[in-house]
Design an enzyme around this catalytic site. Structure first.
Site, PDB file in Angstrom:
ATOM      1  N   ASP A 320     -37.210  -9.219  47.188  1.00  0.00           N
ATOM      2  CA  ASP A 320     -36.903  -9.671  46.265  1.00  0.00           C
ATOM      3  C   ASP A 320     -36.397  -7.865  45.888  1.00  0.00           C
ATOM      4  OD1 ASP A 320     -35.201 -10.965  45.074  1.00  0.00           O
ATOM      5  OD2 ASP A 320     -36.163 -11.937  44.228  1.00  0.00           O
ATOM      6  N   GLU A 519     -31.231 -15.927  36.039  1.00  0.00           N
ATOM      7  CA  GLU A 519     -32.858 -15.143  36.077  1.00  0.00           C
ATOM      8  C   GLU A 519     -33.599 -14.820  34.362  1.00  0.00           C
ATOM      9  OE1 GLU A 519     -33.365 -12.410  38.804  1.00  0.00           O
ATOM     10  OE2 GLU A 519     -31.948 -12.989  39.700  1.00  0.00           O
TER      11      GLU A 519
HETATM   12  C1  BGC Z   1     -26.437  -7.607  40.698  1.00  0.00           C
HETATM   13  C2  BGC Z   1     -26.618  -8.634  41.605  1.00  0.00           C
HETATM   14  C3  BGC Z   1     -27.892  -9.324  41.840  1.00  0.00           C
HETATM   15  C4  BGC Z   1     -28.453  -9.436  41.469  1.00  0.00           C
HETATM   16  C5  BGC Z   1     -30.099  -9.496  41.640  1.00  0.00           C
HETATM   17  C6  BGC Z   1     -27.509  -7.985  40.115  1.00  0.00           C
HETATM   18  O1  BGC Z   1     -27.819  -6.687  39.295  1.00  0.00           O
HETATM   19  O2  BGC Z   1     -24.945  -7.861  39.531  1.00  0.00           O
HETATM   20  O3  BGC Z   1     -25.259  -9.029  42.668  1.00  0.00           O
HETATM   21  O4  BGC Z   1     -27.531 -10.856  42.688  1.00  0.00           O
HETATM   22  O5  BGC Z   1     -28.578  -8.092  40.454  1.00  0.00           O
HETATM   23  O6  BGC Z   1     -30.186 -10.404  40.910  1.00  0.00           O
HETATM   24  C1  BGC Z   2     -32.492 -13.543  43.211  1.00  0.00           C
HETATM   25  C2  BGC Z   2     -33.350 -14.102  44.568  1.00  0.00           C
HETATM   26  C3  BGC Z   2     -32.344 -13.711  45.211  1.00  0.00           C
HETATM   27  C4  BGC Z   2     -31.455 -11.813  44.976  1.00  0.00           C
HETATM   28  C5  BGC Z   2     -30.550 -11.548  45.690  1.00  0.00           C
HETATM   29  C6  BGC Z   2     -32.719 -11.655  43.165  1.00  0.00           C
HETATM   30  O1  BGC Z   2     -32.474 -11.237  42.161  1.00  0.00           O
HETATM   31  O2  BGC Z   2     -34.546 -13.199  42.417  1.00  0.00           O
HETATM   32  O3  BGC Z   2     -32.883 -15.182  44.389  1.00  0.00           O
HETATM   33  O4  BGC Z   2     -31.968 -13.719  46.384  1.00  0.00           O
HETATM   34  O5  BGC Z   2     -30.975 -11.110  43.930  1.00  0.00           O
HETATM   35  O6  BGC Z   2     -29.399 -11.805  45.439  1.00  0.00           O
END
Ligand code: BGC
Ligand code: BGC
Length: 844
Positions: A320, A519
């Site tokens: 991840d 998240e």
């Molecule tokens: C980013 C997102 C990303 C996420 C993943 C963020 O800091 O801007 O593009 O999907 O983190 O958790």
């Molecule tokens: C998330 C994932 C996601 C990845 C890419 C991560 O922060 O936990 O679920 O696929 O970002 O955006």
């Protein structure tokens, strides 16, 4: 029994086109159902000789592998982010993959056209095929989080988030959603989807609860099979995520610790994976969480021994987002532990180049065995063969036929059907529902006409914030759906933000609930809704006091403790996060003109619904006092009269006297604003913002996790010291801090000075400007924070002495400057006691 069936499915899949036959297979009633342990046996037996891949592809991969240099191989294992990988980088380094994170678009353009997506996909693809000493010429693969439709793309169909789909409990519908999502993704030139999430979300305080289908394994397992089969039938790769135990962390903390023995871990959190593997899932994403204290990204026992060994997983494991950096002893660009544990593809958005060279070095030094690299690359190449990436057809060509399907009527109809089926009716006293479509209807509440609220996190932006209704072409808000149905039947609808109506209605439909989050930013300490500032409750109560029947529609990513709101409603419907097709709500809530329901409620809770805000015996555990159990849900056939005597007294002193204003994100009831003389009040709704004249820019930065802190950059104003720009947190209604002042309370700030101030910096506490107490913080902020994060605590009495009326604080913190200054902020709080280690000051 179990063994035979499982074998038959795989044998069939091996011979002919995987999807079709697996689909037939899944319909077989003898298939081991989740929730029992038979799935484990079945999965174990898969590991025998049946292969997902055909002999030709296998041979081709072996040959290719032999021709590759070490650096070319390691490059296959790396996935960078589209903001940080140019097509030129791709040409030079031949990376195995790219992703676009949540809220990341081609050219960083939110409104990027479908053509722009496809063009970028072609650019990466073409570049990846240009063979050089560093680049093996292997087609790259692009992955995206299409977690409720192709949610990064403007105009795509947005389906209900998984929690709503769980309530629908309809595996075939889930298959149709998977297929629709897959073709919309394919239409943008992307071949890999980071879904389904197979979490079993046990503590609803977790910010990713809505990404889970259920709080127990059965539905998760049933759906896992259908989604994976449907996506992969379109010649794409699905991802079962996040392996394993993401939904089982202590206190529901995102990226936290799941404390279970192995067999229980598999029995509860593994069921979805057995079925995803049965469907031939081609990738699995490792989870950020720890298992009994150890980060899973570095855990060989789980990734290699269990997943690849015992369960027989034949695809590849992707890490991840910077997850390898959380493994003990690792940084994001250097982590032999994770690769040795069995991670095959490493998602390192920005620092991919350093990772590439560091990993090559670690193989040369023997820290990582060559055999491990070969195994990882073999797995990646087999998947690329399997989904046809080596067929020599550009993404744009593969996308062509599907283009018209993005946001198509057919897909929107599937989504609307899903909305209807996901609604759960918890209360319907005196049969107030269905509402007669030809009556006078008041539609009120913060969620009534907010497509942003109904779509939730992972929608256009990562957090799902910063979106207006106009960002959803083709979508329908809940209000718009009600209005259309009423208009068609000769009814009358008034939209109001609160309980203030112009014409007295026959009935009020109040739509309220959570604002979007994703998240860890969605983690909460208790399930109580708006405890201590009952804005929504007061709307319901006012309407009730007026004698108007009240129907509540709750938009939420989790079961909430809303007993008071249920008491104050005649009917109560949970709509979860329904997505772009808000019309599905009206389909079920509004009858036809003759009063007959058009659709009945079929949704049933896939989670227990809490009767309490926290667990009475142990606040670290999920709430076990259940108001409406799993499986509950009324329909129009049942008469019910629920007395308005549900417990309203909270157990948790979650609020106490301390007021957290910002921690990871801005906490309710506060809102974040920027301002300058041209507009003093620009709400910050997304990850980035600026004042009108541009004197102050705000961006989201990472402290512990993604985007949990803010960077404020002031620049020099041409107009001099009188031309200030400011950032501030404000509430709708005044807050009384006098009791905290009596107790010696402070305003505390966790910060880093990034750029020393060129002129004065002021901090204020406002009580309805011009009522204010202003302090000069220039000296306190004068040095760049060389040691990282610092804390400062300013006694409330100090703001009072400077003029603030602490009895009616509306703006607990304003920071103002008119020249160059850079400040990072991680936490703002008004606390009863200054945190230990904070510098206590009372500047003039
Ligand atoms: C980013 C997102 C990303 C996420 C993943 C963020 O800091 O801007 O593009 O999907 O983190 O958790
Ligand atoms: C998330 C994932 C996601 C990845 C890419 C991560 O922060 O936990 O679920 O696929 O970002 O955006």
């Amino acid at each position: 029994m179990t063994l035979q069936i499982s074998y038959r499915c795989f044998f069939a899949g091996w011979l002919v086109l995987l999807g079709t036959l697996l689909g037939a297979c899944s319909a077989n009633e003898d298939i081991p159902m989740s929730g029992d342990t038979q799935g484990q046996e079945a999965a174990q037996n898969i590991s025998s000789d049946t292969s997902l891949y055909n002999a030709e592809d296998t041979a081709a991969v072996e040959q290719l592998l032999q021709s590759m240099t070490l650096q070319q191989k390691v490059a296959q294992m790396i996935q960078g982010e589209i903001k940080h990988v140019t097509p030129d980088d791709m040409r030079t380094y031949g990376l195995g993959s790219v992703l676009n994170g949540g809220g990341s678009f081609p050219n960083n353009e939110k409104y990027a056209s479908i053509q722009a997506w496809v063009d970028l996909a072609d650019a990466y693809y073409d570049a990846s095929r240009e063979v050089s000493a560093a680049n093996a010429g292997i087609p790259t693969i692009w992955g995206t989080d299409a977690v409720h439709g192709h949610n990064n793309v403007i105009g795509a169909t947005l389906f209900p988030h998984n929690i709503g789909l769980g309530a629908a409990n309809d595996p075939k519908l889930i298959g149709r959603i998977g297929a629709a999502t897959a073709v919309e993704v394919k239409a943008t030139g992307i071949d890999w989807i980071f879904a389904p999430t197979l979490a079993v979300a046990e503590d609803d305080r977790w910010g990713r609860t809505y990404e889970a289908y259920s709080d127990r394994p059965a539905i998760v397992a049933d759906y896992a099979y259908e989604v994976v089969a449907a996506i992969q039938e379109q010649g794409m790769a699905a991802t079962a995520k996040h392996f394993i135990g993401d939904g089982g962390t202590y206190r529901g903390v995102d990226q936290g610790d799941t404390r279970l023995d192995l067999e229980t871990l598999l029995k509860v959190h593994g069921q979805g994976y057995y079925r995803a593997l049965d469907a031939g899932v081609l990738s699995v994403m490792a989870s950020f969480n720890s298992w009994n204290g150890d980060k899973i990204h570095g855990n060989k026992a789980l990734i290699t021994d269990v997943l690849k060994g015992r369960l027989g997983f034949q695809g590849f494991v992707v890490s991840d987002w910077n997850g390898v950096g959380q493994v003990e002893g690792c940084t994001v660009d250097r982590c032999a532990q994770a690769i040795n544990a069995g991670i095959d593809m490493i998602m390192v958005p920005e620092d991919w180049k350093a990772l590439l060279f560091n990993t090559v070095e670690q193989v040369n030094s023997g820290e990582i065995a060559m055999a491990r690299i070969d195994d990882a690359v073999r797995r990646i190449l087999l998947v690329k063969y399997k989904i046809g990436l080596f067929d020599g057809v550009k993404p744009s060509i593969r996308a062509l036929d599907h283009r018209v399907e993005i946001g198509s009527d057919a897909h929107r109809q599937i989504s609307q059907e899903a909305v209807r089926k996901s609604l759960v009716m918890l209360k319907n006293n005196a049969g107030v529902l269905p509402v007669k479509a030809d009556s006078k209807i008041l539609v009120a509440g913060s969620g009534a006409d907010s497509i942003q609220m109904q779509t939730g996190g992972w929608t256009i932006s990562w957090q799902g914030t910063g979106n207006a209704n106009s960002d959803f072409p083709g979508a329908t808000s809940v209000y718009a759906g009600i209005k259309a149905a009423a208009d068609a039947a000769g009814g009358n609808v008034e939209l109001a933000a609160s309980a203030d109506y112009k014409a007295r209605p026959d009935v009020a439909i109040v739509v309220f609930g959570e604002s979007p989050y994703a998240e860890g930013q969605g983690d909460v300490g208790s399930l109580s809704w708006q405890q201590g500032y009952d804005r929504d409750l007061s709307v319901l109560q006012k309407l009730q006091a007026d004698g108007i029947p009240v129907v509540s529609v709750l938009l939420t990513g989790r079961p909430l403790w809303v007993n008071a709101h249920i008491n104050a409603s005649d009917a109560f419907v949970v709509a979860w996060l329904p997505g772009s097709e808000g019309g599905g709500v009206a389909d079920v809530l509004l009858s036809d003109a003759s009063g007959n329901a058009r659709y009945d409620f079929t949704g049933r809770l896939s989670f227990d619904w809490p009767n309490r805000d926290i667990n009475e015996a142990d606040a670290g555990l999920p709430v076990t006092d259940v108001l409406f159990p799993y499986g509950y849900g009324l329909d129009y056939q049942q008469a019910q009269n629920l007395a308005a005597d549900l417990i309203e007294e909270p157990l948790g002193e979650v609020v106490g006297l301390d007021r957290i204003i910002f921690s990871g994100n801005t906490k309710a009831p506060w809102q974040l604003f920027l301002g300058d003389a041209e507009n003093w009040s620009v709400p910050v709704t997304g990850a980035n913002a600026a004042t009108r004249k541009g004197g102050l820019a705000l961006s989201s930065i990472d402290r512990f996790v993604q985007e949990d802190a803010r960077l404020l950059q002031w620049r020099e104003s041409a107009e001099g010291a009188d031309d200030a720009s400011q950032v501030y947190w404000q509430s709708d209604s005044p807050v009384d801090f006098t009791e905290l002042r009596e107790l010696g309370g402070v305003l505390s700030l966790t910060y880093q000075v990034a750029t020393a101030p060129k002129s004065a910096v002021a901090m204020r506490m406002d009580c309805g400007f011009p009522c204010t107490g202003e302090l000069d913080m220039t000296a306190a902020f004068s040095q760049v924070s060389a040691q990282g994060w610092q804390q400062v605590a300013v006694p409330l009495a100090c703001f009072e002495a400077a003029g603030a009326d602490l009895g009616k604080v509306i703006t607990p913190l304003v920071i103002s400057a008119s020249s160059t200054f850079g400040l990072k902020i991680a936490e703002v709080a008004v606390l009863q006691t200054a945190p230990s280690g904070a510098l206590l000051i009372c500047p003039e």
